[in-house]
Design a protein around this motif. Structure first.
Motif, PDB file in Angstrom:
ATOM      1  N   LEU A  94       0.811  -1.215   0.000  1.00 38.82           N
ATOM      2  CA  LEU A  94       0.000   0.000   0.000  1.00 38.82           C
ATOM      3  C   LEU A  94       0.847   1.269   0.000  1.00 38.82           C
ATOM      4  N   ALA A  95       2.171   1.113  -0.059  1.00 37.99           N
ATOM      5  CA  ALA A  95       3.050   2.284  -0.060  1.00 37.99           C
ATOM      6  C   ALA A  95       2.914   3.032  -1.377  1.00 37.99           C
ATOM      7  N   ASP A  96       2.953   4.361  -1.297  1.00 34.83           N
ATOM      8  CA  ASP A  96       2.923   5.177  -2.512  1.00 34.83           C
ATOM      9  C   ASP A  96       3.775   6.431  -2.288  1.00 34.83           C
ATOM     10  N   PRO A  97       4.019   7.226  -3.317  1.00 32.46           N
ATOM     11  CA  PRO A  97       4.945   8.363  -3.192  1.00 32.46           C
ATOM     12  C   PRO A  97       4.525   9.412  -2.168  1.00 32.46           C
ATOM     13  N   HIS A  98       3.245   9.422  -1.799  1.00 27.40           N
ATOM     14  CA  HIS A  98       2.772  10.441  -0.871  1.00 27.40           C
ATOM     15  C   HIS A  98       2.860   9.981   0.582  1.00 27.40           C
ATOM     16  N   LEU A  99       3.464   8.809   0.796  1.00 27.81           N
ATOM     17  CA  LEU A  99       3.477   8.205   2.119  1.00 27.81           C
ATOM     18  C   LEU A  99       4.389   8.932   3.092  1.00 27.81           C
ATOM     19  N   LEU A 100       5.486   9.501   2.610  1.00 24.09           N
ATOM     20  CA  LEU A 100       6.517  10.022   3.497  1.00 24.09           C
ATOM     21  C   LEU A 100       6.398  11.516   3.775  1.00 24.09           C
ATOM     22  N   GLY A 101       5.245  12.090   3.537  1.00 20.95           N
ATOM     23  CA  GLY A 101       5.055  13.496   3.831  1.00 20.95           C
ATOM     24  C   GLY A 101       5.555  14.434   2.747  1.00 20.95           C
ATOM     25  N   VAL A 102       6.094  13.889   1.655  1.00 22.75           N
ATOM     26  CA  VAL A 102       6.647  14.736   0.599  1.00 22.75           C
ATOM     27  C   VAL A 102       5.557  15.587  -0.046  1.00 22.75           C
ATOM     28  N   SER A 103       4.436  14.971  -0.361  1.00 19.43           N
ATOM     29  CA  SER A 103       3.341  15.719  -0.997  1.00 19.43           C
ATOM     30  C   SER A 103       2.788  16.783  -0.059  1.00 19.43           C
ATOM     31  N   SER A 104       2.702  16.469   1.225  1.00 20.77           N
ATOM     32  CA  SER A 104       2.209  17.461   2.192  1.00 20.77           C
ATOM     33  C   SER A 104       3.159  18.643   2.273  1.00 20.77           C
ATOM     34  N   MET A 271      -1.062   2.320  -7.927  1.00 20.65           N
ATOM     35  CA  MET A 271      -1.667   1.301  -8.771  1.00 20.65           C
ATOM     36  C   MET A 271      -0.757   0.810  -9.888  1.00 20.65           C
ATOM     37  N   VAL A 272      -0.002   1.689 -10.519  1.00 22.37           N
ATOM     38  CA  VAL A 272       0.800   1.285 -11.679  1.00 22.37           C
ATOM     39  C   VAL A 272       1.780   0.160 -11.342  1.00 22.37           C
ATOM     40  N   PRO A 273       2.540   0.224 -10.227  1.00 20.68           N
ATOM     41  CA  PRO A 273       3.457  -0.894  -9.925  1.00 20.68           C
ATOM     42  C   PRO A 273       2.752  -2.230  -9.761  1.00 20.68           C
ATOM     43  N   HIS A 274       1.538  -2.224  -9.189  1.00 19.47           N
ATOM     44  CA  HIS A 274       0.783  -3.475  -9.050  1.00 19.47           C
ATOM     45  C   HIS A 274       0.438  -4.048 -10.420  1.00 19.47           C
ATOM     46  N   PHE A 275      -0.007  -3.182 -11.309  1.00 21.07           N
ATOM     47  CA  PHE A 275      -0.348  -3.627 -12.669  1.00 21.07           C
ATOM     48  C   PHE A 275       0.884  -4.162 -13.388  1.00 21.07           C
ATOM     49  N   GLY A 325      -8.397   4.823 -10.147  1.00 22.80           N
ATOM     50  CA  GLY A 325      -7.525   4.033  -9.286  1.00 22.80           C
ATOM     51  C   GLY A 325      -8.294   3.264  -8.241  1.00 22.80           C
ATOM     52  N   GLY A 326      -9.329   3.884  -7.679  1.00 28.49           N
ATOM     53  CA  GLY A 326     -10.132   3.187  -6.680  1.00 28.49           C
ATOM     54  C   GLY A 326     -10.825   1.967  -7.257  1.00 28.49           C
ATOM     55  N   VAL A 327     -11.413   2.117  -8.443  1.00 35.36           N
ATOM     56  CA  VAL A 327     -12.082   0.985  -9.101  1.00 35.36           C
ATOM     57  C   VAL A 327     -11.073  -0.112  -9.445  1.00 35.36           C
ATOM     58  N   ALA A 328      -9.910   0.281  -9.996  1.00 35.06           N
ATOM     59  CA  ALA A 328      -8.883  -0.706 -10.343  1.00 35.06           C
ATOM     60  C   ALA A 328      -8.373  -1.432  -9.108  1.00 35.06           C
ATOM     61  N   PHE A 329      -8.239  -0.712  -8.004  1.00 32.68           N
ATOM     62  CA  PHE A 329      -7.753  -1.337  -6.772  1.00 32.68           C
ATOM     63  C   PHE A 329      -8.737  -2.390  -6.271  1.00 32.68           C
ATOM     64  N   ILE A 330     -10.021  -2.082  -6.367  1.00 36.85           N
ATOM     65  CA  ILE A 330     -11.040  -3.057  -5.957  1.00 36.85           C
ATOM     66  C   ILE A 330     -10.971  -4.313  -6.825  1.00 36.85           C
ATOM     67  N   LEU A 331     -10.774  -4.133  -8.145  1.00 37.99           N
ATOM     68  CA  LEU A 331     -10.671  -5.275  -9.050  1.00 37.99           C
ATOM     69  C   LEU A 331      -9.457  -6.140  -8.733  1.00 37.99           C
ATOM     70  N   ILE A 332      -8.320  -5.492  -8.414  1.00 36.37           N
ATOM     71  CA  ILE A 332      -7.132  -6.248  -8.060  1.00 36.37           C
ATOM     72  C   ILE A 332      -7.339  -6.998  -6.749  1.00 36.37           C
ATOM     73  N   LEU A 333      -8.016  -6.375  -5.786  1.00 35.62           N
ATOM     74  CA  LEU A 333      -8.295  -7.042  -4.506  1.00 35.62           C
ATOM     75  C   LEU A 333      -9.124  -8.303  -4.713  1.00 35.62           C
ATOM     76  N   ARG A 334     -10.031  -8.273  -5.689  1.00 44.24           N
ATOM     77  CA  ARG A 334     -10.849  -9.447  -5.963  1.00 44.24           C
ATOM     78  C   ARG A 334     -10.028 -10.616  -6.471  1.00 44.24           C
ATOM     79  N   LYS A 335      -8.936 -10.302  -7.215  1.00 43.39           N
ATOM     80  CA  LYS A 335      -8.151 -11.368  -7.842  1.00 43.39           C
ATOM     81  C   LYS A 335      -7.008 -11.839  -6.956  1.00 43.39           C
ATOM     82  N   SER A 336      -6.498 -10.966  -6.096  1.00 47.33           N
ATOM     83  CA  SER A 336      -5.368 -11.382  -5.253  1.00 47.33           C
ATOM     84  C   SER A 336      -5.470 -10.661  -3.920  1.00 47.33           C
TER      85      SER A 336
END
Length: 336
Positions: A94-104, A271-275, A325-336
């Protein structure tokens, strides 16, 4: 395997060219593909094509849309590569580029420029302040990690979350103290947009992305070892603490540079790295360049949708990537 990977890159290259063309061609004022590349060709090699288009079309193609889609590609590639690295580095899917406070931190800098300092250095004011905020947040994470002896992946993530809350609160304070009539600009920037795209500005994110890609590509095999655990990496002679700190700084740098010019665009780095791993496996030697290629495609098409769905108004691109991204994430959760 190498032949298959080469074929994938060839397909992605042609998809990128097609996407760039579509991004320039489609919009409130549609322009044919042939006209698009004739204008681009004449700009690069004057006199190559007979001028059968208007000055308005030329301005739309060269001054407005082309730098916009190039920025979209750079931002998508940077966020996707950063996300792929952080997911392997923290062993957290679930890590993404905004995780470390950089975007904030970047948002804090942009809000400061938009509401309080004014455009003191021209059109580069917002990107410069945003990038400075991102670097400040990165330094704050490093300081907190050092003071709390948070050298493991999980504890560094927690340090980043804490710093993100602080900078978000400071940004909200600046909005509260600022001119209410200017808050619309801040909201649009925080939701993601490519309105700052200009040819003179594109060199900054391009250089940062190129430099960070070189570092991450060279460290991909070490990242593979680190993804299997600190003990495994240490037995292979890797300095775990030093490598982790280097990769955190590199991902923060590339994220800060992208956010500085596009605002906060969510879900691309998640999402892109998962795909990519679904089609290319988990080896970071392949995942990092493939993430850059697929990531470049994603914001281009998100921007096309954002420009066309409410034409002639621009919907913030972050809304489109968030929904998709939210819809794609739900689809990926269904498969794995």
């Amino acid at each position: 395997m190498r032949v298959g990977l080469l074929l994938v890159f060839i397909v992605l290259f042609f998809l990128l060219v097609l996407s760039l063309t579509a991004g320039v061609s489609l919009g409130a004022v549609p322009i044919s593909f042939r006209t698009v590349w004739s204008i681009v060709g004449n700009k690069m090699w004057p006199g190559t094509f007979d001028v059968v288009w208007s000055r308005g079309q030329e301005s739309i193609v060269w001054d407005v849309r082309f730098p916009r889609v190039v920025l979209a590609a750079l931002v998508g590639a940077g966020l996707a590569v950063s996300g792929a690295t952080l997911q392997a580095l923290t062993r957290n899917p679930l890590a993404d580029p905004h995780l470390l406070g950089v975007s904030s931190g970047a948002a804090f800098g942009a809000i400061l420029a938009l509401l309080h300092t004014g455009m003191i250095v021209g059109l580069l004011t917002v990107p410069l302040f945003s990038f400075a905020g991102a670097l400040l947040a990165t330094a704050a994470v490093a300081l907190v990690a050092h003071l709390t002896r948070s050298h493991t992946a999980d504890r560094m993530v927690l340090a980043g979350v804490a710093v993100a809350f602080v900078f978000t609160a400071l940004g909200n304070l600046l909005i509260f103290l600022g001119d209410p009539r200017a808050t619309n600009t801040v909201v649009f920037w925080m939701l993601g947009g490519l309105g700052l795209a200009q040819w003179s500005h594109l060199a900054y994110p391009a250089v940062v992305l190129a430099g960070c890609m070189i570092v991450l590509t060279l460290k991909a095999r070490e990242l593979n070892a680190l993804a299997m655990g600190d003990e495994t990496a240490a037995t292979l002679g890797i300095s775990v603490t030093r490598l982790r700190f280097l990769l955190f700084v590199v991902t923060a740098l590339v994220t800060g540079a992208m956010v500085a010019f596009s605002g906060v665009i969510g879900f691309v780095g998640l999402m892109v790295p998962h795909f990519v791993r679904l089609i290319g496996g988990g080896d970071n030697v392949r995942v990092i360049p493939l993430s850059a290629a697929v990531g470049a495609l994603t914001p281009i098409w998100a921007d096309i949708v954002a420009r066309m769905i409410m034409a002639p108004e621009d919907m913030p691109i972050g809304i489109v990537t968030g929904l998709a991204g939210g819809v794609a994430f739900i689809l990926i959760l269904r498969k794995s």
